[in-house]
Design an enzyme around this catalytic site. Structure first.
Site, PDB file in Angstrom:
ATOM      1  CE  LYS A  97       2.154  41.885 -13.627  1.00 13.73           C
ATOM      2  NZ  LYS A  97       2.604  42.587 -12.408  1.00 13.73           N
ATOM      3  CG  ASP A 108       0.968  45.130  -9.563  1.00 12.49           C
ATOM      4  OD1 ASP A 108       0.556  44.207  -8.834  1.00 12.49           O
ATOM      5  OD2 ASP A 108       1.506  44.933 -10.668  1.00 12.49           O
TER       6      ASP A 108
END
Ligand code: ATR
Length: 286
Positions: free
Chosen positions: A70, A106
């Site tokens: 990420k 997220d």
């Protein structure tokens, strides 16, 4: 016509075997009647930059990014959403025709799950306690600030990590030593676990929750098991609880829309499908 000309996307990580993203996107492709595909792709850290160069060709519209890529995805993409910049990590990539673009969904997923499961959680000017200081904590903090929380107290095992996080977010976010979190429970509207404690194979997160307000919401981003020891303890106290699975489901929607052009919804049927998969995984011998 090239065999890959129909749109496709994937989740990329190392390891990737246990990702539930193909189950989620596969459900949406099928139920929405979208012609396309979504696969798992195992890519090492060394091979990740070369993998990114394949996005935008042969029908590959983009990818979800998971552990450990990420931060690398954030560094390597050419356009980053505001959420990605605040969180410092990218979990959703797409090719806009000119550039590799990155978002972090997220935070949206965390807030959308709370909207589903804990009505009334948006306490304007409220205080939240967040446990953990990794990428997931940064996404949760960004979501809580966006929802109007005024004060976020963050406790983490490693002090240097939580101090750096608090400094990056500014004065609304205050670092606490790990042991000091329970002292702050009386003043909190919400407690969120973003550490790996309570996950299958990890030690449980054991806290005395009796000092939390009766109206406080306890959320855990861990979803294996679906009911963590923290959530079980909170339910015993009669507190409102929110598990982590819905965050996984909701974070997936924005990517699907980017790649396949249709905004999907998190239905009870999808939730039941993924819950059954998590429960099935628990029963399987290691
Ligand atoms: P993610 O990107 O999912 O947030 P991460 O960056 O690996 O993952 O962060 C994991 C979090 O769980 C960290 O806050 C970590 O604490 P440290 O920063 O001190 O490593 C926390 N964590 C993991 N195991 C823990 C344990 N046994 N006790 C307390 N915290 C733990």
């Amino acid at each position: 016509m090239n065999k890959h000309s129909s749109p496709r996307a994937c989740v990329v990580g190392w390891p990737i075997k246990h990702s539930r993203s193909p189950l989620i996107h596969g459900y949406w492709l099928k139920t929405l009647g979208v012609s396309g595909s979504y696969d798992r792709v195992a890519v090492t850290a060394e091979a990740f930059p070369a993998f990114l160069k394949t996005i935008g060709s042969d029908g590959l519209r983009g990818a979800n990014v998971t552990v450990p890529h990420k931060e690398a995805a954030y560094a390597l993409c050419e356009w980053r959403s505001e959420a990605a910049q605040a969180i410092g990590a990218v979990n959703t990539l797409w090719w806009d025709g000119h550039r590799l673009c990155g978002d972090n969904t997220d935070a949206f997923g965390f807030a959308a799950n709370l909207d589903d499961e804990a009505r009334g959680w948006r306490v304007d000017g409220g205080t939240a306690i967040v446990l953990g200081a990794g990428g997931a904590a940064r996404a949760v903090i960004y979501a809580l600030l966006g929802a109007g929380m005024r004060r976020i107290l963050v406790a983490n095992r490693s002090p240097e990590r939580v101090l750096a996080l608090a400094e990056a977010f500014g004065s609304a976010v205050v670092a606490l030593p790990w042991e000091a979190a329970p002292e702050q429970f009386e003043g909190a509207d919400m407690l969120v676990n973003t550490t790996s404690l309570g996950m299958e194979g990890q030690p449980p997160l054991l806290l005395d929750l009796s000092r939390l307000r009766r109206t406080a919401v306890v959320a855990d981003i861990v979803y294996t098991p679906l009911t963590t020891p923290l959530l079980a303890a909170a339910r015993e106290q009669g507190l409102q609880t929110v598990g982590g699975l819905g965050m996984l489901l909701h974070q997936a929607a924005a990517g699907f829309e980017r790649w396949f052009g249709v905004r999907p919804t998190v239905t009870p049927e999808l939730r039941a499908l993924v819950e059954a998969d998590v429960l099935g995984g628990q029963e399987k011998p290691k």
